[in-house]
Design an enzyme around this catalytic site. Structure first.
Site, PDB file in Angstrom:
ATOM      1  N   ARG A  79      -7.627 -17.456  14.229  1.00 16.29           N
ATOM      2  CA  ARG A  79      -6.832 -16.257  14.497  1.00 16.29           C
ATOM      3  C   ARG A  79      -5.815 -16.633  15.444  1.00 16.29           C
ATOM      4  NH1 ARG A  79      -8.213 -10.506  15.153  1.00 16.29           N
ATOM      5  NH2 ARG A  79     -10.065 -10.971  14.056  1.00 16.29           N
ATOM      6  N   THR A  80      -6.049 -17.039  16.685  1.00 12.30           N
ATOM      7  CA  THR A  80      -5.223 -17.170  17.762  1.00 12.30           C
ATOM      8  C   THR A  80      -4.239 -18.352  17.135  1.00 12.30           C
ATOM      9  OG1 THR A  80      -6.670 -16.484  19.338  1.00 12.30           O
ATOM     10  CG2 THR A  80      -5.010 -17.765  20.133  1.00 12.30           C
TER      11      THR A  80
ATOM     12  N   ARG B 201      -5.912 -24.705  23.813  1.00  8.96           N
ATOM     13  CA  ARG B 201      -7.120 -23.718  23.776  1.00  8.96           C
ATOM     14  C   ARG B 201      -8.363 -24.717  24.165  1.00  8.96           C
ATOM     15  NH1 ARG B 201      -8.103 -18.367  21.562  1.00  8.96           N
ATOM     16  NH2 ARG B 201     -10.381 -17.890  21.523  1.00  8.96           N
TER      17      ARG B 201
ATOM     18  N   HIS C  18      -6.873 -15.699  29.648  1.00 10.13           N
ATOM     19  CA  HIS C  18      -6.325 -15.911  28.199  1.00 10.13           C
ATOM     20  C   HIS C  18      -4.993 -14.961  28.350  1.00 10.13           C
ATOM     21  CE1 HIS C  18      -5.636 -15.866  24.023  1.00 10.13           C
ATOM     22  NE2 HIS C  18      -6.947 -15.514  23.557  1.00 10.13           N
TER      23      HIS C  18
ATOM     24  N   LYS D  87     -11.309 -42.182  19.320  1.00  7.42           N
ATOM     25  CA  LYS D  87     -11.352 -43.537  19.225  1.00  7.42           C
ATOM     26  C   LYS D  87     -11.650 -43.906  20.826  1.00  7.42           C
ATOM     27  CE  LYS D  87      -8.252 -44.844  15.119  1.00  7.42           C
ATOM     28  NZ  LYS D  87      -6.879 -45.343  14.891  1.00  7.42           N
TER      29      LYS D  87
END
Lengths: 335, 335, 335
Positions: free
Chosen positions: C67-68, C117, C147, C95
Site C-alpha cells: 500500500r505505502t 522503509r 512515519h 551477496k
C-alpha cells in the site's frame, strides 16, 4: 440481458469488458474495427498513442500469468497509460484486509481501470458490481467462465484471414468443458453470425446439452469434426486433467485428438490453425502444424495487443465522456 | 571471424552485442565515443533523450542480478524506451513452454530488444541466432564466456583517466579462469591496442595456455604482477570457489592476493584501481584502497549506464535504418 | 534542533523528509498548501505534472508494504519521475555487500531520491546522514520512530474538514507505545497548534511519561477520552501484540477500545473518524463506523498521494536550485 447491460453505460457505450455474453454484433464489430487501427501502431517504430496518458491501469492478478499480464501491460503502455502490477498474495489482503477494502483503497488512489484475473468464475463481475462509478473493469480470465479479450483477438485473427464470418465453419478441439477460452469464442462466433461452430473432444470434456445450451454441433471424432472447416482452433490441454482421471495418457490423447499435418488434410484447403498458447508440442498439436504455413498462432499474440488496446481505450473513452459531462477538463495542470 | 559477423548487419553496423570477440577497433571506439556523449545526459537534471521512444526492451534474466538489471533498466528509461522485466522462472517456461516458444511470443508482441543474462555460456548467441530479424540481443553476462558491456564500461573508465590505450600496462587480479568479466576485458584491451595485459592469480584459477590463447602475461605473485602498471583491475572472489577446493580460506587469499595500500605502492604512482562490484571488503581488496583516491569503482557504475545507452541506441539505430529501407515511417500514429 | 536541521539545506528549504520533529509550523503549512494544489492533479483525467521529469526515485523497502509503496510510486509517476522498485532482500546485500555500498552504487547510477522503509528506528536518518549531497531521502516508516508522510496526510485531511487546528481537540486511540504513526501525528498536531491532543489506550500500550514527553493528555477509558473531541484517530491493532501478552484477546480489546456508532455519540456532533489503514473490522473499529458518514478513511488514501507529491517535489526542487547554482542547466540533451 443482464450481463450485457452491466457492461454498458447509459448511452450503450462499453464501460466494463467482462464477457461476450449479451454484447451486440455491432459492438463486437466496433471492437474489431478499432483494433484494426491499432495494429498499425504496434508495428511502427514508435509504438505509442496518447489516448490514455495520465490514466492508471492496475493489473490485479490473483492467478499468475506472465503472458497475459505482459500483453495487457504492453497494450496499456502503447496507450501511454501508467501501469501498476499488484501481486495480490503479498499485498494488504495478506494482512487480513478484505478484497473490497483493497478495491476501495485502489479507487481512492484514483486508479482508472482494473484488469482482473482470478481462478473463480464470476470474480470480474463481482469486482465490477462493487467498483466505484469512475472505474472500469476488464476481465483477463476468471475460472471456467470467460476470457473475452482472448475470444475477441481470435475473432480479429479470423476476420483478417477470412474477411468475415458468414459462410464460415469453425471447429474448436479439446477440453471444452473447462475452457473459458472456448466459451468466449463460441459466444463471439455465434454473435458475429458464423455459419457453423463445432466442438470436438472426448465425452468427459464436452458439457452436457452443449448443442442446445451453446448453439454448437458436437463431435467426438477429430476427422469427422474438422472435415471441410475453414478454421481449426486447438485448445491447450491442462495436464492436471490427467490426474483427475478425466483423460487417459498424453500419448493416447495425441493419438485421438492431436492435430497432425495429415489429419489437417481433411479440412478446407485454405483452413487456418489457431491456438491460445502456450502450446504443448506433441500433445494437442504436432510441431509441423504449429510451425507450418497454416498456423496463425503467433499472429494471435500480436493481435492480442491491438484488441486489448481497443477495449481499454473504449472503456477509458466512456470515462472521459462522463468527466466532460461533469464539466471537468481533460488538460494538464501545472501543480 | 564468425562471432563478429553475427553481431553486425550487412553494412557493418552493430545489430547484436554478444561479445567483444571479432569486433574491430573502430567499432569499439565508436561505442566509447557515443558513451561520452551520453555521460552528460546521465548527469543533467532531466536525464532523458528520446532516441528509443516507443521501443520495448525486455530484460530476460535467467540468472538474478539486481545491479546489472537496474543499470540496463535505467539506461533504457534514459533513452525513453519501455522496459519489461520478465522473471523467467515464473513465466510460461514453467508451464512446459520451450525457450524458443517464449522468444517467438515476445517477438510477436513486437519487443525490439532482449537483454539476456544466463548461467550457461553461449546462451545469448543461441538466442541471437534464433531471434526474428527485427530483434536485437544484448548479452548481459552468460556463464564464463562473455560480459561485453562490463568490458566496455571498463575501457571507457580507463580512457577517461588515461586518455588512450597505447603505452598502457593493465593488470587483472583474481579468478581469471571462471571470469566472463576478465575475458571481455582482455579482448577489449588487446583490440584497443594496450601495450601489455597481465593476469595475476593462483595456478588453479588461471586458464591453461593463457599467454598463447589470450595474449596476456601470467603472474602468480601479486607484487611482481602489478609492478609499474597503470591500471589494477581486481576481480570479485566468488565464495563458492572455496567449497570447490580451488582455493584455501578467504583469509589466506587476502594474504596472497588482497590489494592493500602498501602493495599498491609498487604500481605506477598514478595507477587507478578498478573492480566490477560488488566488492568483498577484506577479501580481494581492503577498504582503504576501495574508498581511496586511486579507486574509480563508483565511476565504473556511472559509466556503465552511458555504455549501455550507447550500445542499445546503436543496435536500435540499425533497426530504424532497416525499417526506413522498407519504406516504413518512424512517426507517431493517431490510432 | 538537530533533527530538524538535518532535513533542511543551507537556505532552510526541505532536502530530506525524515521526521516531523524540529520542522517549523511554517514549513508544515507550506507542505499542506502545496498538497492542496496537487489534489486537483490527482482528480483530473490526465494525472500528470512534469515537475520531476527525468528524475529517478528508488523505493528501498526493507520491510514489505504494498500500500505505502504503491502510493509513493503513483505520486512519483504523477510528477513524471522514473521509479525503481528495489526488493532489497534479493539484491546485492544478499551477496554480502554492505548497505552503504548498495547506497554508493545507487548514487553512482544518479538516483535522485531514496524512499526508505525499514523495521529499525533511525534507518532513514542513517541513510540520509551517509547519502551523497545530490540525493534526498524520504522516510516511509522506520521502526517505532517516525512515519512523517502519514502524519502530514492526516493533518491535510483534518485541515480540509476543519479549516485549521486552533480550538481543535483530537483523540488518538490504540497502541500508542509502538506506533510511528501516532508519534508523527502528535508532533504535527502540536507544531500546528492544536488545542488539545489526547491519547487513549491500555496502560501497557501508552509510553511512560507520555504527558510530559509528548505533550498529550492520557486516558485509559475510551468514552472519557473521545468526549467532545473533533477528530477521532483509530490506530491499527498489530495482532502480534497479542502473542507478546501485551493485550488480551481481540474480542476483549473491541469491548474496551473498539469504536462503535453508539460510543462515537459522545464525541462532537461533527467529529470525523480517521484510520491509517488497513483496518481490522470488528477489532479496533466496527464496519458501521468505518463505512459511515463520519469516516474520512478513504479520503486519507487520496490525500496521501497529494502529500507525497508535495514532499517529493519540494525536496527535488532544492536539488534543482543547487544544480542551477552550480551553473548546470535543466534542459534536455540530444545525445
Amino acid at each position: 440481458m443482464k450481463t450485457g447491460h452491466q457492461q454498458l453505460d447509459g448511452k450503450g457505450n462499453l464501460k466494463h469488458f467482462l464477457t461476450i455474453e449479451g454484447l451486440s454484433r455491432g459492438l463486437l464489430v466496433e471492437i474489431l474495427d478499432r483494433a484494426e487501427g491499432f495494429l498499425g501502431v504496434t508495428q511502427q517504430a514508435v509504438k505509442k498513442v496518447p489516448l490514455c496518458r495520465g490514466k492508471v491501469i492496475a493489473n490485479l492478478f490473483f492467478e499468475t500469468s506472465t503472458r497475459t499480464r505482459t500483453t495487457f501491460e504492453l497494450a496499456a503502455k502503447r496507450l501511454s497509460a501508467d501501469v501498476l502490477n499488484l501481486n495480490i498474495s503479498t499485498s494488504a489482503t495478506a494482512k487480513g484486509e478484505t478484497l473490497l477494502d483493497t478495491l476501495r483503497n485502489l479507487e481512492a488512489m484514483q486508479v482508472d481501470m482494473f484488469v482482473v484475473r482470478h481462478a473463480s468464475s464470476g470474480a470480474a463481475h463481482f469486482i465490477a458490481a462493487h467498483a466505484a462509478p469512475h472505474v472500469s473493469v476488464i476481465n483477463a480470465g476468471d475460472g471456467r467462465y470467460s476470457h473475452p479479450t482472448q475470444g475477441m483477438l481470435d475473432m480479429f485473427t479470423i476476420r483478417r484471414h477470412k474477411g468475415g464470418f458468414a459462410d464460415l465453419r469453425v471447429a474448436i478441439v479439446g477440453d471444452i468443458l473447462h475452457s473459458r477460452v472456448a466459451r468466449s469464442q463460441i459466444l463471439a462466433l455465434n454473435t458475429l453470425g458464423a455459419a457453423e461452430v463445432r466442438v470436438i473432444g472426448p465425452r468427459t470434456l464436452i458439457p452436457a446439452f452443449a448443442e442446445e445450451a451453446l448453439g454448437v454441433r458436437v463431435f467426438h471424432d477429430l476427422l469427422e469434426g474438422i472435415r471441410d472447416v475453414d478454421v481449426v482452433i486447438m485448445l491447450r490441454l491442462q495436464r492436471e486433467r490427467m490426474t483427475n482421471a478425466l483423460l487417459p495418457s498424453e500419448h493416447e490423447y495425441f493419438q485421438l485428438y492431436g492435430l497432425t499435418e495429415e489429419r489437417l488434410g481433411v479440412a478446407h484447403p485454405e483452413a487456418i490453425v489457431m491456438h491460445p498458447g502456450p502450446i504443448n508440442r506433441g500433445v494437442e498439436i504436432e510441431s509441423q502444424v504449429a510451425d507450418g504455413p497454416r498456423s496463425v498462432i503467433l499472429e494471435q499474440v500480436t493481435n492480442g495487443i491491438a484488441i486489448r488496446m481497443a477495449v481499454m481505450s473504449m472503456c477509458i473513452g466512456t470515462q472521459n465522456i462522463a468527466l466532460q459531462a461533469d464539466g471537468k477538463t481533460d488538460g494538464e495542470a501545472n501543480g
